[in-house]
Design an enzyme around this catalytic site. Structure first.
Site, PDB file in Angstrom:
ATOM      1  N   GLU A  39      22.392  13.205 -14.131  1.00  0.00           N
ATOM      2  CA  GLU A  39      22.829  14.466 -14.561  1.00  0.00           C
ATOM      3  C   GLU A  39      23.464  15.338 -13.868  1.00  0.00           C
ATOM      4  O   GLU A  39      23.940  15.774 -12.672  1.00  0.00           O
ATOM      5  CB  GLU A  39      21.405  15.244 -14.032  1.00  0.00           C
ATOM      6  N   ALA A  50      40.332  20.135   6.723  1.00  0.00           N
ATOM      7  CA  ALA A  50      41.443  20.018   6.799  1.00  0.00           C
ATOM      8  C   ALA A  50      42.647  19.064   6.858  1.00  0.00           C
ATOM      9  O   ALA A  50      43.498  19.430   6.241  1.00  0.00           O
ATOM     10  CB  ALA A  50      41.656  20.474   8.705  1.00  0.00           C
ATOM     11  N   LYS A  74      13.482  15.280 -11.139  1.00  0.00           N
ATOM     12  CA  LYS A  74      14.320  15.819 -12.507  1.00  0.00           C
ATOM     13  C   LYS A  74      15.476  17.040 -12.012  1.00  0.00           C
ATOM     14  O   LYS A  74      14.390  18.322 -12.515  1.00  0.00           O
ATOM     15  CB  LYS A  74      12.608  15.857 -13.360  1.00  0.00           C
ATOM     16  N   GLU A 134      11.476   9.500  -9.131  1.00  0.00           N
ATOM     17  CA  GLU A 134      13.358  11.136  -8.795  1.00  0.00           C
ATOM     18  C   GLU A 134      13.131  11.454  -9.259  1.00  0.00           C
ATOM     19  O   GLU A 134      12.108  12.393 -10.168  1.00  0.00           O
ATOM     20  CB  GLU A 134      13.857  10.114 -10.032  1.00  0.00           C
TER      21      GLU A 134
HETATM   22  C1  LIG Z   1      14.644   6.473 -18.436  1.00  0.00           C
HETATM   23  C2  LIG Z   1      15.347   8.092 -19.542  1.00  0.00           C
HETATM   24  C3  LIG Z   1      15.221   8.495 -20.545  1.00  0.00           C
HETATM   25  C4  LIG Z   1      16.552   7.042 -19.136  1.00  0.00           C
HETATM   26  N1  LIG Z   1      17.328   5.747 -19.846  1.00  0.00           N
HETATM   27  C5  LIG Z   1      17.465   5.631 -21.586  1.00  0.00           C
HETATM   28  O1  LIG Z   1      18.036   7.005 -21.987  1.00  0.00           O
HETATM   29  C6  LIG Z   1      17.253   4.441 -21.989  1.00  0.00           C
HETATM   30  C7  LIG Z   1      17.989   4.097 -23.206  1.00  0.00           C
HETATM   31  C8  LIG Z   1      18.173   3.137 -23.810  1.00  0.00           C
HETATM   32  C9  LIG Z   1      17.143   2.185 -22.810  1.00  0.00           C
HETATM   33  O2  LIG Z   1      17.181   1.032 -24.282  1.00  0.00           O
HETATM   34  C10 LIG Z   1      17.230   1.032 -25.506  1.00  0.00           C
HETATM   35  C11 LIG Z   1      18.594  -0.281 -25.509  1.00  0.00           C
HETATM   36  C12 LIG Z   1      18.667  -0.002 -26.711  1.00  0.00           C
HETATM   37  C13 LIG Z   1      17.687   0.215 -27.973  1.00  0.00           C
HETATM   38  C14 LIG Z   1      17.087   0.756 -27.519  1.00  0.00           C
HETATM   39  C15 LIG Z   1      16.365   0.961 -26.030  1.00  0.00           C
HETATM   40  C16 LIG Z   1      16.294   2.144 -22.047  1.00  0.00           C
HETATM   41  C17 LIG Z   1      16.661   3.672 -21.631  1.00  0.00           C
HETATM   42  C18 LIG Z   1      15.773   8.905 -18.872  1.00  0.00           C
HETATM   43  C19 LIG Z   1      15.987  10.616 -19.287  1.00  0.00           C
HETATM   44  C20 LIG Z   1      16.182  11.941 -17.938  1.00  0.00           C
HETATM   45  C21 LIG Z   1      16.582  11.543 -16.714  1.00  0.00           C
HETATM   46  C22 LIG Z   1      16.194  12.098 -16.279  1.00  0.00           C
HETATM   47  N2  LIG Z   1      16.878  13.910 -16.261  1.00  0.00           N
HETATM   48  N3  LIG Z   1      16.064  12.829 -14.694  1.00  0.00           N
HETATM   49  C23 LIG Z   1      15.805  10.847 -14.214  1.00  0.00           C
HETATM   50  N4  LIG Z   1      15.831  10.999 -13.238  1.00  0.00           N
HETATM   51  N5  LIG Z   1      16.068  10.144 -15.297  1.00  0.00           N
HETATM   52  C24 LIG Z   1      16.097   9.951 -16.455  1.00  0.00           C
HETATM   53  N6  LIG Z   1      15.827   9.023 -17.182  1.00  0.00           N
END
Ligand SMILES: CC(C)(CNC(=O)c1ccc(Oc2ccccc2)cc1)c1ccc2c(N)nc(N)nc2n1
Length: 332
Positions: free
Chosen positions: A175, A35, A115, A113
């Protein structure tokens, strides 16, 4: 009231409301009643109505955006949004750990972590102000859902940077999900209205986020957990865990069940324990995510075209329900 007094009071109210949002959504520890919170919001709305020239896009009153969009524009991710490779049992988890230690040695910490069973979004802040949000799309290009994500109350419109760390650009990933209870109520309403039901909370979140009219999204009690850094200018981190702590400190909502381990046996025990515990959570999860904590070790491990070699998803055994087929996400 004079304009200068209104300006002062508006600034005060915005800081107060942002503070209470952080207490409520980030620290799950509200220090005023709903409130009293509503009273602050009403006073701010009243003042902004009297002095519309004082409205700013990051004001807490500006959550429900403009007109419905004719379509979603596309956003090219600065850093690709990668997917996770999967481990379906303890053996495959241990294989992951072996592959990691073969590259970086035995001195490795892991962050574990939940998901969350929702849909991935990327959110960009410029000088701490909410700027854009996009869906994952194909990992390289996603849909611009800025107006819809802005309606999510646990997404801060202004970050609380400490004086010594204020990145000009901060792009984070997380997410978006619909809590179980809100999913149940939404389907109950839809049943009464003779509308098609959502198959699961993930579909409901996706359908809600992919609405062209932000006023519809605003009616869906979506929530977000931030789980990673995409891109940053003006700040560096040594470890993933440090980044998550910084996110929490500046007002981003990070899941409370994230744990740092230095023994892989403990990682395995923690993952297995959540197969049962998850039924008590107020949101659905479909597994756990295990990540190498050191960013230097992440760089050493690198990525395949699709997913990082320093992270893996442990998927819970599918429950004896109907087989999970790839749901078709529709905008309803
Ligand atoms: C780890 C990652 C895949 C995110 N990270 C990325 O997307 C990512 C992307 C380029 C990266 O480095 C690059 C940079 C430039 C070019 C190529 C790679 C590093 C991480 C991921 C995906 C889904 C997740 C999910 N559903 N829940 C939780 N808790 N964590 C998660 N984490």
């Amino acid at each position: 009231m004079k304009k200068s007094e209104a300006e002062k009071r508006i600034k005060e109210l915005r800081e107060l409301i942002n503070y209470h949002n952080k207490q409520y959504y980030v620290y799950d520890n509200p220090v005023i009643s709903d409130a009293e919170y509503d009273k602050l919001m009403r006073e701010l709305e009243e003042l902004e109505r009297k002095f519309p020239e004082l409205v700013t896009p990051d004001s807490p009153t500006q959550r429900v955006g403009g007109e419905p969009l004719p379509y979603f524009t596309q956003v090219v991710h600065r850093v690709p949004m990668m997917s996770l490779s999967n481990a379906f049992d303890e053996g495959e988890l241990r294989d992951f750990h072996r592959r990691v230690t073969e590259v970086v040695g035995n001195d490795v910490e892991y962050v574990v972590e939940l998901k969350i069973d929702g849909l991935a979004v990327s959110i960009t802040y410029e000088n701490g102000i909410y700027k854009t949000a996009a869906t994952r799309g194909d990992g390289e290009v996603g849909e611009d859902v800025t107006q819809n994500v802005k309606t999510i109350k646990s997404v801060p419109l202004k970050l609380d940077f400490p004086p010594d760390k204020s990145p000009a650009i901060l792009e984070v990933r997380g997410e978006v999900y619909l809590p179980k209870e809100d999913f149940r109520k939404l389907n109950e309403e839809r049943e009464e209205q003779g509308l098609p039901l959502f198959a699961n909370p993930r579909n409901a979140a996706a359908g809600s986020l992919r609405q062209l009219d932000p006023k519809v999204t605003a009616k869906r009690p979506l929530a977000v957990f931030i789980y990673g850094l995409g891109y940053a200018e003006g700040i560096e981190f040594e470890t993933h865990y440090e980044a998550l702590q910084f996110f929490k400190r500046i007002g981003l909502r990070v899941n409370p069940h994230i744990v740092l381990f230095d023994k892989f046996d403990d990682v395995v025990d923690y993952c297995l324990s959540w197969n049962e515990k998850r039924h008590e959570l107020p949101y659905e999860i479909d597994g756990m995510v295990i990540k190498v904590n050191s960013l230097e070790q992440q760089r050493l491990l690198g990525s395949t075209a699709k997913s990082p070699r320093w992270a893996i998803a442990y998927k819970f055994p599918a429950e004896q329900k109907t087989t999970v087929i790839k749901d078709i996400i529709v905008r309803v």
